[in-house]
Motif scaffolding. Structure first.
Motif, PDB file in Angstrom:
ATOM      1  N   MET A 141       0.842  -1.188   0.000  1.00 50.93           N
ATOM      2  CA  MET A 141       0.000   0.000   0.000  1.00 50.93           C
ATOM      3  C   MET A 141       0.885   1.249   0.000  1.00 50.93           C
ATOM      4  SD  MET A 141      -3.061  -1.209  -0.035  1.00 50.93           S
ATOM      5  CE  MET A 141      -4.374  -0.323   0.710  1.00 50.93           C
ATOM      6  N   ARG A 142       0.442   2.240  -0.721  1.00 53.60           N
ATOM      7  CA  ARG A 142       1.211   3.466  -0.885  1.00 53.60           C
ATOM      8  C   ARG A 142       0.651   4.597  -0.027  1.00 53.60           C
ATOM      9  NH1 ARG A 142       4.276   2.702  -5.613  1.00 53.60           N
ATOM     10  NH2 ARG A 142       3.539   0.951  -6.816  1.00 53.60           N
ATOM     11  N   ILE A 143       1.472   5.613   0.154  1.00 54.53           N
ATOM     12  CA  ILE A 143       1.072   6.815   0.869  1.00 54.53           C
ATOM     13  C   ILE A 143       1.055   7.957  -0.136  1.00 54.53           C
ATOM     14  CG2 ILE A 143       1.620   8.399   2.755  1.00 54.53           C
ATOM     15  CD1 ILE A 143       3.135   6.048   4.073  1.00 54.53           C
ATOM     16  N   MET A 144       0.034   8.798  -0.052  1.00 59.89           N
ATOM     17  CA  MET A 144      -0.102   9.942  -0.953  1.00 59.89           C
ATOM     18  C   MET A 144       0.244  11.222  -0.195  1.00 59.89           C
ATOM     19  SD  MET A 144      -3.592  11.409  -2.736  1.00 59.89           S
ATOM     20  CE  MET A 144      -3.778  10.112  -3.940  1.00 59.89           C
ATOM     21  N   GLY A 145       0.924  12.123  -0.872  1.00 57.98           N
ATOM     22  CA  GLY A 145       1.212  13.442  -0.322  1.00 57.98           C
ATOM     23  C   GLY A 145       0.502  14.495  -1.149  1.00 57.98           C
ATOM     24  N   LEU A 146      -0.095  15.477  -0.478  1.00 56.17           N
ATOM     25  CA  LEU A 146      -0.819  16.541  -1.168  1.00 56.17           C
ATOM     26  C   LEU A 146      -0.338  17.908  -0.707  1.00 56.17           C
ATOM     27  CD1 LEU A 146      -4.475  15.135  -0.873  1.00 56.17           C
ATOM     28  CD2 LEU A 146      -2.946  14.995  -2.854  1.00 56.17           C
TER      29      LEU A 146
ATOM     30  N   ILE B 151      -3.510  21.545  -6.727  1.00 56.29           N
ATOM     31  CA  ILE B 151      -3.124  20.612  -5.672  1.00 56.29           C
ATOM     32  C   ILE B 151      -2.015  19.729  -6.240  1.00 56.29           C
ATOM     33  CG2 ILE B 151      -3.853  18.724  -4.155  1.00 56.29           C
ATOM     34  CD1 ILE B 151      -6.743  19.833  -4.454  1.00 56.29           C
ATOM     35  N   GLY B 152      -0.846  19.816  -5.638  1.00 58.98           N
ATOM     36  CA  GLY B 152       0.252  18.947  -6.032  1.00 58.98           C
ATOM     37  C   GLY B 152       0.044  17.573  -5.419  1.00 58.98           C
ATOM     38  N   VAL B 153       0.326  16.532  -6.211  1.00 52.32           N
ATOM     39  CA  VAL B 153       0.118  15.154  -5.767  1.00 52.32           C
ATOM     40  C   VAL B 153       1.416  14.363  -5.924  1.00 52.32           C
ATOM     41  CG1 VAL B 153      -1.236  13.037  -6.101  1.00 52.32           C
ATOM     42  CG2 VAL B 153      -2.285  15.271  -6.574  1.00 52.32           C
ATOM     43  N   ALA B 154       1.757  13.622  -4.883  1.00 55.31           N
ATOM     44  CA  ALA B 154       2.894  12.703  -4.920  1.00 55.31           C
ATOM     45  C   ALA B 154       2.453  11.396  -4.279  1.00 55.31           C
ATOM     46  CB  ALA B 154       4.079  13.288  -4.155  1.00 55.31           C
ATOM     47  N   VAL B 155       3.107  10.311  -4.653  1.00 51.89           N
ATOM     48  CA  VAL B 155       2.836   9.014  -4.032  1.00 51.89           C
ATOM     49  C   VAL B 155       4.165   8.350  -3.679  1.00 51.89           C
ATOM     50  CG1 VAL B 155       0.601   8.586  -5.120  1.00 51.89           C
ATOM     51  CG2 VAL B 155       2.683   7.834  -6.249  1.00 51.89           C
ATOM     52  N   SER B 156       4.114   7.482  -2.693  1.00 51.88           N
ATOM     53  CA  SER B 156       5.311   6.749  -2.298  1.00 51.88           C
ATOM     54  C   SER B 156       5.474   5.520  -3.178  1.00 51.88           C
ATOM     55  CB  SER B 156       5.198   6.324  -0.839  1.00 51.88           C
ATOM     56  OG  SER B 156       4.243   5.280  -0.697  1.00 51.88           O
ATOM     57  N   ASP B 157       6.663   4.955  -3.117  1.00 51.55           N
ATOM     58  CA  ASP B 157       6.852   3.648  -3.730  1.00 51.55           C
ATOM     59  C   ASP B 157       6.133   2.613  -2.857  1.00 51.55           C
ATOM     60  OD1 ASP B 157       8.475   3.424  -1.500  1.00 51.55           O
ATOM     61  OD2 ASP B 157      10.272   2.893  -2.589  1.00 51.55           O
TER      62      ASP B 157
ATOM     63  N   SER C 296      -3.092   3.887   1.051  1.00 52.74           N
ATOM     64  CA  SER C 296      -3.627   3.488   2.352  1.00 52.74           C
ATOM     65  C   SER C 296      -3.700   4.646   3.343  1.00 52.74           C
ATOM     66  CB  SER C 296      -2.776   2.367   2.948  1.00 52.74           C
ATOM     67  OG  SER C 296      -1.442   2.802   3.107  1.00 52.74           O
ATOM     68  N   GLU C 297      -2.981   5.724   3.082  1.00 57.69           N
ATOM     69  CA  GLU C 297      -3.036   6.906   3.934  1.00 57.69           C
ATOM     70  C   GLU C 297      -2.577   8.124   3.137  1.00 57.69           C
ATOM     71  OE1 GLU C 297       0.115   6.915   7.160  1.00 57.69           O
ATOM     72  OE2 GLU C 297       0.349   4.853   6.431  1.00 57.69           O
ATOM     73  N   ILE C 298      -2.929   9.296   3.637  1.00 54.89           N
ATOM     74  CA  ILE C 298      -2.637  10.542   2.932  1.00 54.89           C
ATOM     75  C   ILE C 298      -1.984  11.528   3.890  1.00 54.89           C
ATOM     76  CG2 ILE C 298      -3.647  12.515   1.692  1.00 54.89           C
ATOM     77  CD1 ILE C 298      -5.901  10.640   0.778  1.00 54.89           C
ATOM     78  N   VAL C 299      -0.987  12.238   3.380  1.00 54.64           N
ATOM     79  CA  VAL C 299      -0.325  13.306   4.117  1.00 54.64           C
ATOM     80  C   VAL C 299      -0.649  14.618   3.414  1.00 54.64           C
ATOM     81  CG1 VAL C 299       1.874  14.238   4.915  1.00 54.64           C
ATOM     82  CG2 VAL C 299       1.562  11.763   4.727  1.00 54.64           C
ATOM     83  N   VAL C 300      -1.207  15.558   4.159  1.00 60.68           N
ATOM     84  CA  VAL C 300      -1.563  16.870   3.614  1.00 60.68           C
ATOM     85  C   VAL C 300      -0.639  17.903   4.240  1.00 60.68           C
ATOM     86  CG1 VAL C 300      -3.380  18.626   3.430  1.00 60.68           C
ATOM     87  CG2 VAL C 300      -3.979  16.198   3.309  1.00 60.68           C
TER      88      VAL C 300
ATOM     89  N   LEU D  96     -14.681  11.662   3.305  1.00 66.73           N
ATOM     90  CA  LEU D  96     -15.017  11.070   2.011  1.00 66.73           C
ATOM     91  C   LEU D  96     -14.320   9.736   1.746  1.00 66.73           C
ATOM     92  CD1 LEU D  96     -14.922  14.257  -0.248  1.00 66.73           C
ATOM     93  CD2 LEU D  96     -16.946  12.983   0.453  1.00 66.73           C
ATOM     94  N   LEU D  97     -13.077   9.610   2.187  1.00 64.13           N
ATOM     95  CA  LEU D  97     -12.278   8.442   1.812  1.00 64.13           C
ATOM     96  C   LEU D  97     -12.114   7.405   2.921  1.00 64.13           C
ATOM     97  CD1 LEU D  97      -9.463  10.297  -0.151  1.00 64.13           C
ATOM     98  CD2 LEU D  97     -11.474   9.134  -1.085  1.00 64.13           C
ATOM     99  N   SER D  98     -12.429   7.778   4.149  1.00 58.43           N
ATOM    100  CA  SER D  98     -12.266   6.873   5.301  1.00 58.43           C
ATOM    101  C   SER D  98     -10.852   6.293   5.375  1.00 58.43           C
ATOM    102  CB  SER D  98     -13.305   5.745   5.251  1.00 58.43           C
ATOM    103  OG  SER D  98     -14.604   6.269   5.302  1.00 58.43           O
ATOM    104  N   LEU D  99      -9.867   7.152   5.179  1.00 58.01           N
ATOM    105  CA  LEU D  99      -8.457   6.781   5.284  1.00 58.01           C
ATOM    106  C   LEU D  99      -7.793   7.629   6.366  1.00 58.01           C
ATOM    107  CD1 LEU D  99      -7.272   6.736   1.548  1.00 58.01           C
ATOM    108  CD2 LEU D  99      -7.671   4.760   3.015  1.00 58.01           C
ATOM    109  N   PRO D 100      -6.701   7.147   6.940  1.00 56.89           N
ATOM    110  CA  PRO D 100      -5.942   8.005   7.856  1.00 56.89           C
ATOM    111  C   PRO D 100      -5.375   9.200   7.087  1.00 56.89           C
ATOM    112  CG  PRO D 100      -5.209   5.715   8.010  1.00 56.89           C
ATOM    113  CD  PRO D 100      -6.133   5.801   6.838  1.00 56.89           C
ATOM    114  N   ILE D 101      -5.579  10.382   7.635  1.00 54.70           N
ATOM    115  CA  ILE D 101      -5.072  11.615   7.033  1.00 54.70           C
ATOM    116  C   ILE D 101      -4.144  12.270   8.054  1.00 54.70           C
ATOM    117  CG2 ILE D 101      -5.658  13.845   5.995  1.00 54.70           C
ATOM    118  CD1 ILE D 101      -6.940  11.551   4.455  1.00 54.70           C
TER     119      ILE D 101
END
Length: 138
Positions: A1-6, A13-19, A53-57, A84-89
């Motif tokens: 599972m990856r982590i998204m950065g916003l 909105i800039g978007v990045a994802v982890s490996d 699996s989770e998002i960092v803002v 909206l997404l029911s994910l850890p933010i």
């Protein structure tokens, strides 16, 4: 599972994802905020496609560490994402990430026009990489 950065902004909105291992952040795209709420649809789509699996803002704080008006807008955005997404933010201090991204692009002699297109994505990558690095220290 990856982590998204916003990196949340008024227009983009800039978007990045982890490996897959959660070691490195890669810039993915910039979402243009043109229609109210459309950015949430695109973020949800990326979450599904990339198995996030989770998002960092990024949380813009004042230089003294307090949260101002801009920071509160990002907190509200993060709260809506969580609903909206029911994910850890996670909120992550983003002071100077855009400045750092801009400086890196200038040093690489990237034109102003091209910088405008990628600076938010680079800032999202920096926010996410800082978060990933902090997790690996523990």
């Amino acid at each position: 599972m990856r982590i998204m950065g916003l990196d949340y902004g008024d227009r983009r909105i800039g978007v990045a994802v982890s490996d897959a291992f959660g070691w490195t952040a890669q810039g993915l795209e910039v979402i243009e905020r043109r229609r109210e709420g459309a950015e949430f649809d695109r973020i949800a789509e990326i979450v599904r496609e990339r198995e996030v699996s989770e998002i960092v803002v990024g949380l813009p704080k004042n230089m003294d560490g307090t949260v101002g008006f801009r920071g509160q807008i990002c907190i509200d955005f993060a709260d809506k994402l969580k609903e909206l997404l029911s994910l850890p933010i996670h909120l992550r201090d983003e002071r100077l990430t855009t400045v750092s991204a801009e400086k890196t692009l200038i040093e690489a002699d990237v034109s102003r026009k091209k910088r405008k297109k990628v600076v938010d994505m680079m800032a999202a990558s920096l926010i996410l990489q800082n978060y990933l690095d902090s997790k690996s220290i523990r």
